[in-house]
Write an enzyme that holds these catalytic residues in place. Structure first.
Site, PDB file in Angstrom:
ATOM      1  N   LYS A  80       0.845  -1.191   0.000  1.00 31.77           N
ATOM      2  CA  LYS A  80       0.000   0.000   0.000  1.00 31.77           C
ATOM      3  C   LYS A  80       0.884   1.246   0.000  1.00 31.77           C
ATOM      4  O   LYS A  80       1.956   1.255   0.623  1.00 31.77           O
ATOM      5  CB  LYS A  80      -0.884  -0.053   1.250  1.00 31.77           C
ATOM      6  N   SER A 155      -9.299   1.364   3.420  1.00 29.44           N
ATOM      7  CA  SER A 155      -8.402   2.161   2.609  1.00 29.44           C
ATOM      8  C   SER A 155      -7.394   1.345   1.808  1.00 29.44           C
ATOM      9  O   SER A 155      -6.635   1.912   1.024  1.00 29.44           O
ATOM     10  CB  SER A 155      -7.641   3.129   3.521  1.00 29.44           C
ATOM     11  N   SER A 179      -9.751  -1.211   7.157  1.00 31.10           N
ATOM     12  CA  SER A 179      -8.987  -1.098   5.921  1.00 31.10           C
ATOM     13  C   SER A 179      -8.183  -2.309   5.477  1.00 31.10           C
ATOM     14  O   SER A 179      -7.752  -2.366   4.338  1.00 31.10           O
ATOM     15  CB  SER A 179      -8.039   0.101   6.019  1.00 31.10           C
TER      16      SER A 179
END
Length: 468
Positions: A80, A155, A179
């Site tokens: 990420k 996220s 997330s």
């Protein structure tokens, strides 16, 4: 062969490379080709790591020379874009950080590399990693590979979409309220949020509020989660929350000496849940029971007394707003949806903040009581399957809910810090994945992995991939 490689899990890829049946270069090239073919429709990958093929060649040469190799030797992974990656763009989903290139790796990235893994790419996220969808002003919106008109969650939605689409076998994600687990549920992959502090946050931004942020792997199989967890967990001497020693079983875990006790629920104060999601949790409970596990429908009074989402919001506003004000000062024209929304929210009063802190303490006590009676809690990951982009509100069982209600079943375990895993166990009537969440008491990661591994063998939806 390429199709096999992009749908194989990391454990199998590591074995194929280690035994010389395929080279790291071939594996990395297969995933790079898949990115070229698929990412334009998904926008899950935002930066390719320079030198991935060179690193793969070096891995093959090291193996040929008889060198000692790690458990992920030659296997590609993604991270990420909130993780610092030395020499590779880390832009955090915001024009404010456009062009930012760190000098060092986050602890989790460094540990993956030490295990032999090859950094392939960085994945998309919402601005500053804050929201239930993956979209931002810098790198745009990510689409769900099962339905491009739907979100892969947030996220860590770029990570989940990349793995589901065969662009990456294994990834690094973060979880503040949903997330790690929500995006995995939305795209049909697996993910694991260990006990708070098990994996250091060093080199990841943002870190406020530190009490709620977790690090965890995302993958194609439960055994991959166990493998990655064993690589990632343990103190690093920098994160003051990462204090638990490496005295754990990093494998899939063995059944306790006595029968495992599993409780399941779909409500118990968490608000309305989509009927198909609830049915999937019941199906998973029934499957465990049929396999000889003791399973009971349960309620947890602590969840009915204190609403975890309300507690999280009060604490979150008090602790995050100062950090956001600092980073966005002078860049107000570059703020996206959530930071703008947050800036306009009223501050939490000191009285409400203290009451929220006490509410979290009551929740922890309530879960301690529950896990004294049961080993595992089985419940939904998200309250609805993957939703359309730009969700504002939705209706479940005749009740209209704010968009963030999708996280009402995940956020309890961010405020308490329990280990929690997301895995697919069903499909909605319109073809979207539906997942269940497996939770255990603090530091009982092996129990989570043990039950999840059993559920994986019982799953009616194993080895299903989006038709891209």
């Amino acid at each position: 062969m390429t199709t096999d490689l992009i749908h194989s899990d990391a454990t199998e890829l590591a074995e194929l490379i280690r035994t010389g049946k395929v080279s790291s270069v071939e594996v990395v090239k297969a995933h790079l080709d898949r990115i070229d073919a698929t990412n334009p429709r998904l926008n899950a990958i935002v930066t390719l790591a320079d030198g991935a093929l060179k690193t793969a060649r070096a891995a093959d040469e090291e193996l040929a020379a008889g060198g000692d190799v790690g458990p992920l030797h030659g296997v590609p992974f993604t991270a990420k874009d909130s993780y610092d990656t030395a020499g590779v763009l880390t832009q955090r989903g915001s024009p404010i950080f456009a062009g930012r290139v760190p000098d060092t790796d986050a602890t989790a990235v460094a540990r993956m590399k030490r295990a032999g893994a090859v950094l392939l790419a960085k994945t998309n996220l919402p601005e500053f990693s804050y929201w239930i969808e993956t979209d931002n002003l810098l790198t745009g919106r990510t689409n769900n590979p099962w339905d491009l008109d739907r979100s892969p969650g947030g996220s860590s939605g770029g990570e989940s979409a990349a793995i589901a689409a065969g662009m990456s076998p294994l990834g690094l994600a973060t979880d503040l309220s949903i997330s790690v687990r929500g995006p995995a549920a939305d795209t049909g992959v697996v993910s694991f949020k260990p006990t708070h502090g098990r994996i250091p946050m060093t080199g990841i931004w943002p870190r406020a509020p530190r009490r709620n942020w977790h690090v965890g792997p995302m993958a194609r199989s439960i055994r991959d989660l166990a493998l990655a967890y064993g690589v990632l967990a343990g103190p690093d001497g920098a994160d003051g929350f990462a204090t638990a020693p490496r005295d754990f079983d990093a494998g899939l875990g063995a059944s306790p000496d006595r029968p495992v006790r599993v409780g399941w629920l779909v409500d118990s104060g968490l608000g309305p849940t989509d009927a198909e999601v609830a049915a999937t949790v019941r199906a998973a409970a029934d499957a465990l029971q049929a396999a000889g596990v003791r399973v009971d429908a349960v309620s947890i009074p602590a969840l009915e007394r204190d609403n975890p989402l309300e507690l999280w919001t009060k604490l979150h506003l008090m602790e995050v707003k100062p950090a956001f004000r600092k980073v966005t000062a002078g860049h107000e024209d570059q703020m996206f949806t959530y930071s703008t929304f947050l800036a306009g929210m009223p501050d939490t009063s000191v009285e409400d903040y203290v009451e929220a802190e006490q509410g979290v303490e009551r929740l922890r006590d309530g879960f301690a009581e529950y896990f004294h009676q049961y080993d595992v809690l089985l419940l939904p990951v998200t309250t609805i399957p993957a939703h359309e982009h730009q969700l504002g509100q939705f209706t479940v069982d005749g009740r209209t809910m704010d968009a963030f209600h999708v996280s009402s079943t995940t956020v309890p375990f961010n405020v308490t810090g329990h280990p929690a895993l997301s895995m697919r166990f069903g499909t909605s009537s319109d073809g979207m994945p539906i997942a269940v969440q497996v939770v255990a008491t603090w530091h009982a990661e092996s129990t989570v992995l043990h039950i999840a591994s059993l559920l994986e063998t019982l799953s009616p939806v194993r080895d299903q991939h989006p038709a891209l």
